[in-house]
Scaffold this motif. Structure first.
Motif, PDB file in Angstrom:
ATOM      1  N   ILE A   1       0.822  -1.210   0.000  1.00 33.58           N
ATOM      2  CA  ILE A   1       0.000   0.000   0.000  1.00 33.58           C
ATOM      3  C   ILE A   1       0.861   1.268   0.000  1.00 33.58           C
ATOM      4  O   ILE A   1       0.440   2.328  -0.486  1.00 33.58           O
ATOM      5  CB  ILE A   1      -0.954   0.005   1.218  1.00 33.58           C
ATOM      6  CG1 ILE A   1      -2.060   1.042   1.020  1.00 33.58           C
ATOM      7  CG2 ILE A   1      -0.200   0.199   2.518  1.00 33.58           C
ATOM      8  CD1 ILE A   1      -3.154   0.966   2.070  1.00 33.58           C
ATOM      9  N   GLY A   2       2.085   1.156   0.488  1.00 35.83           N
ATOM     10  CA  GLY A   2       3.001   2.299   0.492  1.00 35.83           C
ATOM     11  C   GLY A   2       3.343   2.793  -0.902  1.00 35.83           C
ATOM     12  O   GLY A   2       3.784   3.941  -1.077  1.00 35.83           O
ATOM     13  N   ASN A   3       3.125   1.954  -1.922  1.00 32.75           N
ATOM     14  CA  ASN A   3       3.398   2.371  -3.296  1.00 32.75           C
ATOM     15  C   ASN A   3       2.488   3.513  -3.730  1.00 32.75           C
ATOM     16  O   ASN A   3       2.775   4.202  -4.717  1.00 32.75           O
ATOM     17  CB  ASN A   3       3.227   1.196  -4.265  1.00 32.75           C
ATOM     18  CG  ASN A   3       4.401   0.238  -4.219  1.00 32.75           C
ATOM     19  OD1 ASN A   3       5.537   0.653  -4.001  1.00 32.75           O
ATOM     20  ND2 ASN A   3       4.137  -1.039  -4.417  1.00 32.75           N
ATOM     21  N   ALA A   4       1.395   3.702  -2.992  1.00 28.16           N
ATOM     22  CA  ALA A   4       0.483   4.799  -3.317  1.00 28.16           C
ATOM     23  C   ALA A   4       1.174   6.156  -3.161  1.00 28.16           C
ATOM     24  O   ALA A   4       0.715   7.158  -3.721  1.00 28.16           O
ATOM     25  CB  ALA A   4      -0.754   4.738  -2.428  1.00 28.16           C
ATOM     26  N   LYS A   5       2.277   6.189  -2.396  1.00 22.91           N
ATOM     27  CA  LYS A   5       3.004   7.438  -2.175  1.00 22.91           C
ATOM     28  C   LYS A   5       4.255   7.540  -3.047  1.00 22.91           C
ATOM     29  O   LYS A   5       5.025   8.497  -2.912  1.00 22.91           O
ATOM     30  CB  LYS A   5       3.386   7.558  -0.688  1.00 22.91           C
ATOM     31  CG  LYS A   5       2.179   7.591   0.252  1.00 22.91           C
ATOM     32  CD  LYS A   5       2.577   7.933   1.671  1.00 22.91           C
ATOM     33  CE  LYS A   5       3.056   9.371   1.782  1.00 22.91           C
ATOM     34  NZ  LYS A   5       3.313   9.768   3.204  1.00 22.91           N
ATOM     35  N   ILE A   6       4.440   6.560  -3.939  1.00 20.92           N
ATOM     36  CA  ILE A   6       5.585   6.566  -4.850  1.00 20.92           C
ATOM     37  C   ILE A   6       5.141   7.137  -6.188  1.00 20.92           C
ATOM     38  O   ILE A   6       4.052   6.840  -6.679  1.00 20.92           O
ATOM     39  CB  ILE A   6       6.158   5.153  -5.061  1.00 20.92           C
ATOM     40  CG1 ILE A   6       6.516   4.497  -3.721  1.00 20.92           C
ATOM     41  CG2 ILE A   6       7.372   5.189  -5.983  1.00 20.92           C
ATOM     42  CD1 ILE A   6       7.689   5.085  -3.010  1.00 20.92           C
ATOM     43  N   ASP A   7       5.994   7.943  -6.807  1.00 22.77           N
ATOM     44  CA  ASP A   7       5.702   8.506  -8.125  1.00 22.77           C
ATOM     45  C   ASP A   7       5.426   7.377  -9.112  1.00 22.77           C
ATOM     46  O   ASP A   7       6.214   6.440  -9.244  1.00 22.77           O
ATOM     47  CB  ASP A   7       6.903   9.332  -8.594  1.00 22.77           C
ATOM     48  CG  ASP A   7       6.605  10.144  -9.851  1.00 22.77           C
ATOM     49  OD1 ASP A   7       5.894   9.624 -10.738  1.00 22.77           O
ATOM     50  OD2 ASP A   7       7.087  11.284  -9.947  1.00 22.77           O
ATOM     51  N   LEU A   8       4.288   7.470  -9.832  1.00 21.84           N
ATOM     52  CA  LEU A   8       3.892   6.424 -10.778  1.00 21.84           C
ATOM     53  C   LEU A   8       4.931   6.231 -11.872  1.00 21.84           C
ATOM     54  O   LEU A   8       5.120   5.117 -12.380  1.00 21.84           O
ATOM     55  CB  LEU A   8       2.535   6.767 -11.392  1.00 21.84           C
ATOM     56  CG  LEU A   8       1.761   5.622 -12.059  1.00 21.84           C
ATOM     57  CD1 LEU A   8       1.480   4.511 -11.046  1.00 21.84           C
ATOM     58  CD2 LEU A   8       0.465   6.131 -12.683  1.00 21.84           C
TER      59      LEU A   8
END
Length: 368
Positions: free
Chosen positions: A181-188
């Protein structure tokens, strides 16, 4: 029943005693009707004789064949309906998760809504085959959502195989669903970058574990184990993982389970920056990494369970040939015997060959 020499065995004979290989592995169970290809297998394993019983024709006198056929067709229809229902609910879960991840905030994640749909999916544990299921029409850009749902389902099954308490099943499933879920804060652009990442981009990707824990820290309806799984699923038992370089018992059991499931699905799903790999080859790689990296009990249990009941699976070998799995050795579960146009390939001996792709199963269900 009297024993008959293998040279006298004919198709239609019913085996009345289990047949084992010289290594003690079950080759054919009692009650099996011998088919033409089975005779080849018996010869390949140097079986000299079997105990035989009535032929199917003889047994038809004592059982109503038409009734059995009707019941069999009915069972197959019901099984197909459940598979279709599973696929429909799976797609609903993907859509729900995608919307949730795109619209969530640090204090608001629709846990109850996600839980409702996840509970529906978990009713299909028999229909969900870890080794052979692949999402239909999967968009590579949606890899993260598919990885989350599949890791959730697989983690749930692993928890059952390990004998974890039943009341922990949903939390383990949540651990799989929220692990990235932390990937939601990573630049796409970084997440979906098709070329090699820079060192700074790798560091940013690795921060998804800490971002995930922070996002879940105040969320209600999930346990601390779910939060720790988001933080620790890239830790290794030898201390070589990240972000905290934890070892062995310092890593939460949910994180260890999710770590194995995540690796499997990460390698067997297509992404914008890499193609899907053979599930059998991935299992071999996971088995190799188990020594010092992953929890060996979880890995052994996982590989043993997912490779059961796969006789009848149609596969494409790495040399392009298409064949059918006819026997799996429990000591080498990723290296079965494959029949190709009457020729038997023992993948234990043919180490240069491996199963590249699973094409289909002759049976609808995997009974596990």
């Amino acid at each position: 029943m009297p024993a008959i020499l293998i040279d006298d065995v004919t198709p239609g004979v019913r085996i009345t005693h289990d047949v084992f290989t010289t290594q003690g592995n079950l080759l054919f169970p009692k009650g099996k009707t011998v088919m033409p290809k089975d005779i080849e297998i018996l010869r390949a394993f140097l079986i000299e004789e079997i105990n035989n019983g009535k032929t199917p024709k003889e047994e038809m006198k004592a059982s109503p064949a038409e009734s059995n056929t009707t019941n069999e067709i009915g069972a197959k229809v019901k099984a197909l309906q459940k598979v279709l229902s599973f696929e429909k609910d799976y797609e609903k879960m993907i859509t729900l998760l995608k919307n949730a991840f795109r619209n969530m905030t640090a204090t608001e994640i629709p846990v109850l809504e996600l839980r409702g749909q996840l509970e529906k999916l978990l009713q299909y544990t028999r229909e969900y085959n870890v080794l052979t299921f692949y999402p239909k029409g999967m968009n590579k850009q949606d890899y993260w959502y598919h990885n989350a749902v599949l890791t959730s389902l697989t983690s749930y099954k692993i928890s059952k195989w390990l004998g974890l308490p039943a009341n922990e099943g949903m939390q383990v499933a949540f651990a799989g669903l929220f692990h990235d879920i932390g990937n939601a804060k990573i630049d796409l652009d970084i997440l979906q970058k098709p070329s090699k990442l820079t060192s700074s981009e790798v560091e940013e990707i690795r921060r998804h574990t800490m971002y995930g824990y922070e996002l879940l820290k105040n969320v209600k309806g999930i346990s601390e184990g779910v939060r720790l799984a988001a933080l620790q699923h890239h830790e290794k038992v030898d201390g070589s993982g990240y972000p905290l370089r934890l070892q062995a018992d310092q890593i939460h059991i949910y994180a260890k389970i999710v770590g194995v499931a995540d690796i499997f699905h990460a390698m067997t799903l297509s992404k914008t920056y890499s193609q899907a790999q053979s599930p059998y080859l991935v299992l071999e790689q996971i088995d190799t990494e188990a020594f010092g990296k992953l929890d060996p009990k979880i890995v052994t249990t996982f590989i043993s369970k997912v490779t059961q009941f796969h006789n009848g699976t149609m596969v494409r070998l790495s040399n392009g040939l298409i064949g059918e799995i006819i026997f799996s050795d429990r000591s080498h579960p990723t290296r079965p015997l494959v029949s190709v146009d009457g020729n038997i390939y023992n993948l234990i001996e043919h180490r240069q060959l491996f199963i590249q792709e699973i094409i289909k199963r002759k049976e609808t269900l995997q009974k596990n």
